[in-house]
Design an enzyme around this catalytic site. Structure first.
Site, mmCIF file in Angstrom:
data_model
loop_
_atom_site.group_PDB
_atom_site.id
_atom_site.type_symbol
_atom_site.label_atom_id
_atom_site.label_comp_id
_atom_site.label_asym_id
_atom_site.label_seq_id
_atom_site.Cartn_x
_atom_site.Cartn_y
_atom_site.Cartn_z
ATOM 1 N N ASN A 122 35.805 47.577 42.602
ATOM 2 C CA ASN A 122 34.740 46.983 41.791
ATOM 3 C C ASN A 122 33.889 48.004 41.056
ATOM 4 O O ASN A 122 33.224 47.664 40.084
ATOM 5 C CB ASN A 122 33.893 46.050 42.651
ATOM 6 C CG ASN A 122 34.600 44.725 42.817
ATOM 7 O OD1 ASN A 122 35.129 44.187 41.851
ATOM 8 N ND2 ASN A 122 34.655 44.223 44.035
ATOM 9 N N HIS B 152 39.338 44.902 52.139
ATOM 10 C CA HIS B 152 39.031 44.177 50.904
ATOM 11 C C HIS B 152 40.322 43.719 50.217
ATOM 12 O O HIS B 152 41.033 44.531 49.614
ATOM 13 C CB HIS B 152 38.189 45.084 49.981
ATOM 14 C CG HIS B 152 37.763 44.424 48.720
ATOM 15 N ND1 HIS B 152 37.525 45.116 47.558
ATOM 16 C CD2 HIS B 152 37.518 43.120 48.432
ATOM 17 C CE1 HIS B 152 37.164 44.259 46.612
ATOM 18 N NE2 HIS B 152 37.160 43.054 47.127
ATOM 19 N N SER C 175 33.228 42.588 48.965
ATOM 20 C CA SER C 175 33.731 43.236 47.753
ATOM 21 C C SER C 175 32.865 44.426 47.361
ATOM 22 O O SER C 175 33.283 45.231 46.544
ATOM 23 C CB SER C 175 33.778 42.227 46.619
ATOM 24 O OG SER C 175 32.521 41.630 46.455
ATOM 25 N N GLU D 9 41.994 47.330 49.835
ATOM 26 C CA GLU D 9 41.157 48.536 49.964
ATOM 27 C C GLU D 9 40.727 48.591 51.433
ATOM 28 O O GLU D 9 40.105 47.629 51.923
ATOM 29 C CB GLU D 9 39.886 48.394 49.123
ATOM 30 C CG GLU D 9 39.977 48.863 47.715
ATOM 31 C CD GLU D 9 38.602 48.871 47.030
ATOM 32 O OE1 GLU D 9 38.224 49.921 46.501
ATOM 33 O OE2 GLU D 9 37.916 47.835 47.014
HETATM 34 N N1 CAA Z 1 47.453 31.406 45.008
HETATM 35 C C1 CAA Z 1 48.749 31.696 45.296
HETATM 36 N N2 CAA Z 1 49.652 32.034 44.354
HETATM 37 C C2 CAA Z 1 49.240 32.040 43.092
HETATM 38 C C3 CAA Z 1 47.915 31.749 42.715
HETATM 39 C C4 CAA Z 1 47.005 31.417 43.744
HETATM 40 N N3 CAA Z 1 45.725 31.134 43.502
HETATM 41 N N4 CAA Z 1 47.800 31.854 41.382
HETATM 42 C C5 CAA Z 1 49.012 32.212 40.916
HETATM 43 N N5 CAA Z 1 49.868 32.330 41.940
HETATM 44 C C6 CAA Z 1 51.281 32.717 41.872
HETATM 45 C C7 CAA Z 1 52.099 31.700 41.138
HETATM 46 O O1 CAA Z 1 52.574 30.702 42.014
HETATM 47 C C8 CAA Z 1 53.244 32.537 40.587
HETATM 48 O O2 CAA Z 1 54.182 32.761 41.616
HETATM 49 P P1 CAA Z 1 55.731 33.081 41.275
HETATM 50 O O3 CAA Z 1 55.760 34.200 40.270
HETATM 51 O O4 CAA Z 1 56.241 33.465 42.592
HETATM 52 O O5 CAA Z 1 56.282 31.836 40.723
HETATM 53 C C9 CAA Z 1 52.581 33.890 40.296
HETATM 54 O O6 CAA Z 1 51.376 33.912 41.081
HETATM 55 C C10 CAA Z 1 52.262 34.033 38.838
HETATM 56 O O7 CAA Z 1 51.438 32.928 38.467
HETATM 57 P P2 CAA Z 1 51.481 32.209 37.040
HETATM 58 O O8 CAA Z 1 52.859 32.329 36.465
HETATM 59 O O9 CAA Z 1 50.898 30.858 37.205
HETATM 60 O O10 CAA Z 1 50.419 32.973 36.168
HETATM 61 P P3 CAA Z 1 50.287 34.493 35.817
HETATM 62 O O11 CAA Z 1 51.606 35.139 35.588
HETATM 63 O O12 CAA Z 1 49.243 34.550 34.779
HETATM 64 O O13 CAA Z 1 49.700 35.155 37.140
HETATM 65 C C11 CAA Z 1 47.817 35.956 38.285
HETATM 66 C C12 CAA Z 1 48.525 34.725 37.708
HETATM 67 C C13 CAA Z 1 48.647 36.535 39.416
HETATM 68 C C14 CAA Z 1 46.476 35.467 38.829
HETATM 69 C C15 CAA Z 1 47.675 37.019 37.138
HETATM 70 O O14 CAA Z 1 47.079 36.440 36.030
HETATM 71 C C16 CAA Z 1 46.847 38.210 37.568
HETATM 72 O O15 CAA Z 1 47.355 39.116 38.205
HETATM 73 N N6 CAA Z 1 45.559 38.212 37.158
HETATM 74 C C17 CAA Z 1 44.650 39.285 37.523
HETATM 75 C C18 CAA Z 1 44.159 39.054 38.928
HETATM 76 C C19 CAA Z 1 43.191 40.091 39.359
HETATM 77 O O16 CAA Z 1 42.838 41.020 38.651
HETATM 78 N N7 CAA Z 1 42.727 39.934 40.594
HETATM 79 C C20 CAA Z 1 41.715 40.807 41.146
HETATM 80 C C21 CAA Z 1 40.403 40.172 40.942
HETATM 81 S S1 CAA Z 1 39.114 41.189 41.538
HETATM 82 C C22 CAA Z 1 39.051 40.854 43.145
HETATM 83 O O17 CAA Z 1 39.692 40.014 43.695
HETATM 84 C C23 CAA Z 1 38.145 41.718 43.899
HETATM 85 C C24 CAA Z 1 36.724 41.427 43.881
HETATM 86 O O18 CAA Z 1 36.094 41.916 44.786
HETATM 87 C C25 CAA Z 1 36.029 40.665 42.841
#
Ligand code: CAA
Length: 284
Positions: free
Chosen positions: A191, A141, A120, A153
């Site tokens: 990030n 990434h 990351s 990325e």
């Molecule tokens: N694995 C697989 N699918 C998942 C999941 C997981 N861990 N978590 C949620 N989902 C799926 C659900 O099954 C659902 O699917 P459908 O729409 O097809 O039914 C969909 O995602 C939406 O989930 P929820 O309705 O339960 O919840 P939500 O609408 O709040 O979405 C989320 C969950 C997609 C995580 C959303 O909250 C989100 O986009 N959050 C931000 C995530 C983010 O910013 N990620 C980047 C992090 S930084 C990073 O990764 C980089 C780094 O280097 C640190």
């Protein structure tokens, strides 16, 4: 060169997510981790995710079986790398561990194999330098949760060849993702922009500007973020957030990237977020 054989090293949350998406995209996947228990945990997570797709009527039980049938688990790195066209490394964010893994991959993988890292924020160029094929080393990434998030990325190290870059960009598309080209500087883009925002949200709590719930509400309702920054920090892991801030701070030498003391304190306390049951929020 076809990318038929896809190896993932590291079966944690990111590695198993990458393996799942690769298998769903039709690749033959080898999922490797040091310990059989880690590999089985990764496979369990993938099986659960696929079962949810079946429940939602997006996949048949038969298709689920086919996807799982394309994932071969192993604890042998040499075997995992031996026939791979591409290896994506998703082990712990520690430079020593990553360079050890890349040295071993370089030894074991055929000459044509592309070695990608899901780091990351660690420097691709430095990881590439421990191999004899720096032009075939690249950053790939993925974002968490990998099956849901569209971005990859694609990070060019100093020596990454154009040919390798284009192959990996194409591979990301074949996995249903949107690749974005980025150069190798601390934190890349994702990030570099995300973590200072999270760090600033922690400062707002630290300085008593607002409670965590209030900070998150402001960003969710005011900026349409799907999760507030502190919920997201707990989801990513506070140790990872601190590590990335340290990487930005060390890499740029600029005080604007100093990690918030409250973030350090939580990490020292073992409050690492969702995975330990406690961070800015508590989890049952
Ligand atoms: N694995 C697989 N699918 C998942 C999941 C997981 N861990 N978590 C949620 N989902 C799926 C659900 O099954 C659902 O699917 P459908 O729409 O097809 O039914 C969909 O995602 C939406 O989930 P929820 O309705 O339960 O919840 P939500 O609408 O709040 O979405 C989320 C969950 C997609 C995580 C959303 O909250 C989100 O986009 N959050 C931000 C995530 C983010 O910013 N990620 C980047 C992090 S930084 C990073 O990764 C980089 C780094 O280097 C640190």
């Amino acid at each position: 060169m076809s990318m038929g054989q896809f190896t993932v090293v590291g079966a944690g949350q990111m590695g198993s997510g990458i393996a799942q998406v690769a298998a769903q995209s039709g690749f033959q996947v080898c999922l490797m981790d040091l310990d059989e228990a880690y590999v089985q945990k990764g496979l369990k997570g993938i099986t659960k995710n696929l079962a949810r797709q079946v429940e939602k009527g997006r996949m048949t039980e038969g298709e689920k079986g086919e996807v799982l049938g394309r994932i071969r688990p192993t604890t042998n790195l040499r075997e995992a790398a031996g026939k791979a066209d591409i290896v994506v490394e998703a082990v712990v964010e520690n430079m020593q561990v990553k360079t050890d893994v890349f040295s071993q991959l370089d030894e074991a993988a055929p000459a044509h194999t592309i070695l990608a890292t899901n780091t990351s924020s660690l420097p691709i160029t430095e990881i590439a330098a421990v191999t004899r094929r720096p032009e075939q080393v690249i950053g790939m990434h993925f974002m968490n949760p990998v099956p849901v998030m569209k971005l990859v990325e694609v990070i060019r190290g100093l020596a990454t060849s154009d040919e390798v870059y284009h192959k990996v960009e194409q591979l990301a598309r074949e996995m249903g993702k949107n690749p974005v080209e980025v150069n190798d500087f601390p934190g890349f883009v994702a990030n570099r922009v995300l973590m200072p925002m999270i760090n600033e949200a922690i400062y707002a709590v630290y300085e008593g500007v607002a409670e965590p719930e209030a900070v998150d509400q402001v960003m969710k309702l005011g900026m349409n973020h799907p999760m507030g920054p502190l919920t997201l920090a707990d989801f990513i892991g506070l140790d990872t957030c601190l590590y990335i801030m340290e990487t930005l701070y060390d890499g740029f030498g600029d005080s604007k990237y100093r990690p918030c003391p409250l973030l350090r304190k939580y990490v020292k306390a073992g409050w690492l977020g969702k995975k330990t049951g406690r961070g800015f929020y508590t989890y049952g």
